[in-house]
Design a protein around this motif. Structure first.
Motif, PDB file in Angstrom:
ATOM      1  N   ASN A 162       8.519  97.991  60.312  1.00  0.00           N
ATOM      2  CA  ASN A 162       7.699  98.807  59.410  1.00  0.00           C
ATOM      3  C   ASN A 162       8.380 100.110  59.006  1.00  0.00           C
ATOM      4  O   ASN A 162       7.951 100.777  58.055  1.00  0.00           O
ATOM      5  CB  ASN A 162       6.347  99.116  60.059  1.00  0.00           C
ATOM      6  N   ASN A 163       9.426 100.489  59.739  1.00  0.00           N
ATOM      7  CA  ASN A 163      10.133 101.737  59.450  1.00  0.00           C
ATOM      8  C   ASN A 163      11.486 101.504  58.783  1.00  0.00           C
ATOM      9  O   ASN A 163      12.165 102.460  58.411  1.00  0.00           O
ATOM     10  CB  ASN A 163      10.369 102.529  60.749  1.00  0.00           C
ATOM     11  N   MET A 164      11.876 100.256  58.652  1.00  0.00           N
ATOM     12  CA  MET A 164      13.211  99.938  58.146  1.00  0.00           C
ATOM     13  C   MET A 164      13.187  99.800  56.628  1.00  0.00           C
ATOM     14  O   MET A 164      12.725  98.806  56.091  1.00  0.00           O
ATOM     15  CB  MET A 164      13.722  98.658  58.803  1.00  0.00           C
ATOM     16  N   ILE A 165      13.702 100.856  55.964  1.00  0.00           N
ATOM     17  CA  ILE A 165      13.720 100.832  54.507  1.00  0.00           C
ATOM     18  C   ILE A 165      15.098 100.443  53.970  1.00  0.00           C
ATOM     19  O   ILE A 165      15.242 100.100  52.803  1.00  0.00           O
ATOM     20  CB  ILE A 165      13.315 102.209  53.934  1.00  0.00           C
ATOM     21  N   GLU A 166      16.132 100.504  54.823  1.00  0.00           N
ATOM     22  CA  GLU A 166      17.469 100.134  54.383  1.00  0.00           C
ATOM     23  C   GLU A 166      17.600  98.619  54.295  1.00  0.00           C
ATOM     24  O   GLU A 166      16.750  97.871  54.753  1.00  0.00           O
ATOM     25  CB  GLU A 166      18.539 100.669  55.353  1.00  0.00           C
ATOM     26  N   SER A 167      18.679  98.208  53.685  1.00  0.00           N
ATOM     27  CA  SER A 167      18.950  96.777  53.539  1.00  0.00           C
ATOM     28  C   SER A 167      19.622  96.236  54.797  1.00  0.00           C
ATOM     29  O   SER A 167      20.680  96.724  55.213  1.00  0.00           O
ATOM     30  CB  SER A 167      19.852  96.548  52.324  1.00  0.00           C
ATOM     31  N   TRP A 168      18.995  95.250  55.403  1.00  0.00           N
ATOM     32  CA  TRP A 168      19.537  94.582  56.581  1.00  0.00           C
ATOM     33  C   TRP A 168      19.787  93.114  56.238  1.00  0.00           C
ATOM     34  O   TRP A 168      19.019  92.505  55.497  1.00  0.00           O
ATOM     35  CB  TRP A 168      18.562  94.673  57.762  1.00  0.00           C
ATOM     36  N   THR A 169      20.833  92.563  56.813  1.00  0.00           N
ATOM     37  CA  THR A 169      21.178  91.160  56.567  1.00  0.00           C
ATOM     38  C   THR A 169      20.753  90.311  57.749  1.00  0.00           C
ATOM     39  O   THR A 169      21.080  90.632  58.902  1.00  0.00           O
ATOM     40  CB  THR A 169      22.696  91.003  56.340  1.00  0.00           C
ATOM     41  N   LYS A 170      20.036  89.228  57.458  1.00  0.00           N
ATOM     42  CA  LYS A 170      19.604  88.326  58.521  1.00  0.00           C
ATOM     43  C   LYS A 170      20.630  87.218  58.707  1.00  0.00           C
ATOM     44  O   LYS A 170      21.189  86.698  57.735  1.00  0.00           O
ATOM     45  CB  LYS A 170      18.233  87.708  58.196  1.00  0.00           C
ATOM     46  N   LYS A 171      20.857  86.864  59.968  1.00  0.00           N
ATOM     47  CA  LYS A 171      21.804  85.795  60.279  1.00  0.00           C
ATOM     48  C   LYS A 171      21.267  84.987  61.451  1.00  0.00           C
ATOM     49  O   LYS A 171      20.596  85.532  62.334  1.00  0.00           O
ATOM     50  CB  LYS A 171      23.183  86.377  60.600  1.00  0.00           C
ATOM     51  N   THR A 172      21.545  83.700  61.457  1.00  0.00           N
ATOM     52  CA  THR A 172      21.114  82.809  62.539  1.00  0.00           C
ATOM     53  C   THR A 172      22.321  82.075  63.111  1.00  0.00           C
ATOM     54  O   THR A 172      23.135  81.517  62.367  1.00  0.00           O
ATOM     55  CB  THR A 172      20.090  81.775  62.031  1.00  0.00           C
ATOM     56  N   GLU A 173      22.438  82.110  64.431  1.00  0.00           N
ATOM     57  CA  GLU A 173      23.517  81.388  65.107  1.00  0.00           C
ATOM     58  C   GLU A 173      22.934  80.557  66.241  1.00  0.00           C
ATOM     59  O   GLU A 173      21.820  80.819  66.718  1.00  0.00           O
ATOM     60  CB  GLU A 173      24.564  82.363  65.633  1.00  0.00           C
ATOM     61  N   ILE A 174      23.684  79.566  66.662  1.00  0.00           N
ATOM     62  CA  ILE A 174      23.228  78.668  67.727  1.00  0.00           C
ATOM     63  C   ILE A 174      23.882  79.071  69.048  1.00  0.00           C
ATOM     64  O   ILE A 174      25.100  79.136  69.167  1.00  0.00           O
ATOM     65  CB  ILE A 174      23.563  77.203  67.401  1.00  0.00           C
ATOM     66  N   TYR A 175      23.028  79.368  70.015  1.00  0.00           N
ATOM     67  CA  TYR A 175      23.469  79.670  71.372  1.00  0.00           C
ATOM     68  C   TYR A 175      22.688  78.767  72.313  1.00  0.00           C
ATOM     69  O   TYR A 175      21.452  78.731  72.277  1.00  0.00           O
ATOM     70  CB  TYR A 175      23.204  81.144  71.728  1.00  0.00           C
ATOM     71  N   ASP A 176      23.406  78.027  73.167  1.00  0.00           N
ATOM     72  CA  ASP A 176      22.762  77.103  74.111  1.00  0.00           C
ATOM     73  C   ASP A 176      21.823  76.136  73.387  1.00  0.00           C
ATOM     74  O   ASP A 176      20.686  75.899  73.817  1.00  0.00           O
ATOM     75  CB  ASP A 176      21.982  77.876  75.185  1.00  0.00           C
ATOM     76  N   LEU A 177      22.293  75.631  72.247  1.00  0.00           N
ATOM     77  CA  LEU A 177      21.572  74.634  71.457  1.00  0.00           C
ATOM     78  C   LEU A 177      20.270  75.155  70.871  1.00  0.00           C
ATOM     79  O   LEU A 177      19.404  74.390  70.459  1.00  0.00           O
ATOM     80  CB  LEU A 177      21.287  73.375  72.298  1.00  0.00           C
ATOM     81  N   GLN A 178      20.107  76.471  70.816  1.00  0.00           N
ATOM     82  CA  GLN A 178      18.917  77.074  70.235  1.00  0.00           C
ATOM     83  C   GLN A 178      19.312  78.093  69.156  1.00  0.00           C
ATOM     84  O   GLN A 178      20.348  78.760  69.267  1.00  0.00           O
ATOM     85  CB  GLN A 178      18.076  77.787  71.310  1.00  0.00           C
ATOM     86  N   ASN A 179      18.472  78.168  68.103  1.00  0.00           N
ATOM     87  CA  ASN A 179      18.711  79.155  67.051  1.00  0.00           C
ATOM     88  C   ASN A 179      18.377  80.556  67.545  1.00  0.00           C
ATOM     89  O   ASN A 179      17.347  80.771  68.191  1.00  0.00           O
ATOM     90  CB  ASN A 179      17.854  78.842  65.828  1.00  0.00           C
ATOM     91  N   LEU A 180      19.263  81.483  67.250  1.00  0.00           N
ATOM     92  CA  LEU A 180      19.055  82.877  67.639  1.00  0.00           C
ATOM     93  C   LEU A 180      19.211  83.748  66.397  1.00  0.00           C
ATOM     94  O   LEU A 180      20.283  83.805  65.789  1.00  0.00           O
ATOM     95  CB  LEU A 180      20.070  83.296  68.710  1.00  0.00           C
TER      96      LEU A 180
END
Length: 354
Positions: free
Chosen positions: A159-177
């Motif tokens: 709710n406080n983050m007004i800047e641009s952030w990039t989302k990324k997903t990686e697999i660790y131990d066969l699970q999405n993180l």
């Protein structure tokens, strides 16, 4: 169960730094940088461990988003001010010292349960939250300087983050993180611009009072190392019984040390001046009787792999009484340095090196 913010500043490029360059100096430099980060710990985060090139820290007092981002900016700004200043004041030409300016800093931040483990008298965070933040040290973020939020902390601050952030997903131990990152390259550019605006401060060298020219049958790097590495001073300077200096600091412009002689101690400060085609090392002191100030500069120019042209410039600023003895003082100091250079030549042309 208590909850905590987990925080890891990690120096990027450290692996290449220590594998490809001189280990001794790299250890000193990385230690200086990690101490600098700890000195700028404005959130009073608790240090868990020093993990090579990173600090693992945590706090049960959860800061605001603005406070957290200010913490990263403060650390990063001071980090780059130090590496920039280190570069401009550098004396040593080894790979570690020359590439300090290329080091970067990234931050990993996580939020979750706090579980402690006690082994003997050691108590520290333990469990899945600790594992998660450490796994993300090996991420696929395509830049060198950034702050990375795990999904937990992103939700905490979204709710406080007004800047641009990039989302990324990686697999660790066969699970999405999932994680989110923000590039921090503007800080390094800011420090670089500040540095360019400042006039370079150098010793005001006038015409030397004496110049001694010699040619050494030795490699220029070897000669420079014997001159600038204070731990070798007593090997070629026979008037010095020992040198007192901070062994955890790499010698650079502004470094101070004491030369202990048979009849007293002289306090010196390292100096230099810019040069594109030579290696230059010098020192100044205000501890010599009858002199307000004495300083010298040794200019080294390579003739070939095992031949080096030496030009030693001596500068003397006399006291009132010393002005009546200029000739005798200059003659004595010139003779003393002729002997020092001869000893240095004998040492450096030897095949042996400590």
């Amino acid at each position: 169960m208590a909850e905590a913010l987990y925080f890891m500043p990690d120096i990027s490029g450290f692996s290449d730094f220590v594998n490809e360059t001189e280990i001794e100096h790299s250890i000193h430099i990385i230690a200086e940088l990690l101490e600098l980060l700890l000195d700028n710990n404005t959130l009073n985060l608790q240090l868990v461990e020093i993990e090579g090139d990173a600090l693992f820290m945590f706090s049960t007092k959860i800061p605001s988003y603005e406070e957290l981002m200010q913490q990263t900016e403060t650390m990063l700004e001071e980090f780059h001010r130090h590496t920039k200043e280190y570069d401009t004041k550098r004396i040593c030409t080894c790979g570690s010292c020359k590439t300090t300016i290329d080091l970067d800093l990234k931050f990993l931040v996580h939020y979750g349960d706090l579980t402690m483990i006690k082994v003997k008298n050691i108590i520290k965070p333990y469990g899945r939250e600790v594992i998660q933040i450490h796994r993300l040290l090996k991420n696929q973020v395509p830049v060198q300087e950034y702050v990375l939020f795990t999904e937990n902390i992103y939700i905490l601050y979204q709710n406080n983050m007004i800047e641009s952030w990039t989302k990324k997903t990686e697999i660790y131990d066969l699970q999405n993180l999932n994680y989110f990152y923000k590039i921090l390259d503007n800080i390094k550019l800011k420090v670089e611009e500040e540095s360019q605006k400042e006039a370079q401060k150098n010793e005001d060298f006038t015409i030397p009072d004496a110049i001694i020219n010699r040619t050494f049958n030795a490699n220029i790097e070897k000669i420079h190392r014997y001159l600038s590495e204070l731990k070798y001073r007593h090997i070629w300077d026979k008037e010095v019984m020992r040198v007192e200096f901070d062994e955890n600091e790499v010698n650079r412009v502004g470094t101070e040390h004491n030369c202990v002689l048979k009849l007293g101690t002289l306090k010196f400060e390292t100096i230099s001046r810019p040069s594109k085609d030579s290696l230059i090392y010098g020192e100044k002191t205000e501890s010599i009787i009858f002199l307000k100030k004495f300083y010298y500069l040794v200019n080294l120019h390579a003739l070939d792999l095992n031949a080096t042209e030496i030009s030693l410039n001596l500068y003397l600023e006399y006291t009132f009484l010393g002005s009546f003895m200029k000739k005798s003082i200059l003659k004595r100091i010139t003779k003393m340095w002729q002997n020092k250079l001869e000893s240095l030549h004998q040492v450096t042309k030897s095949e042996l090196f400590p």
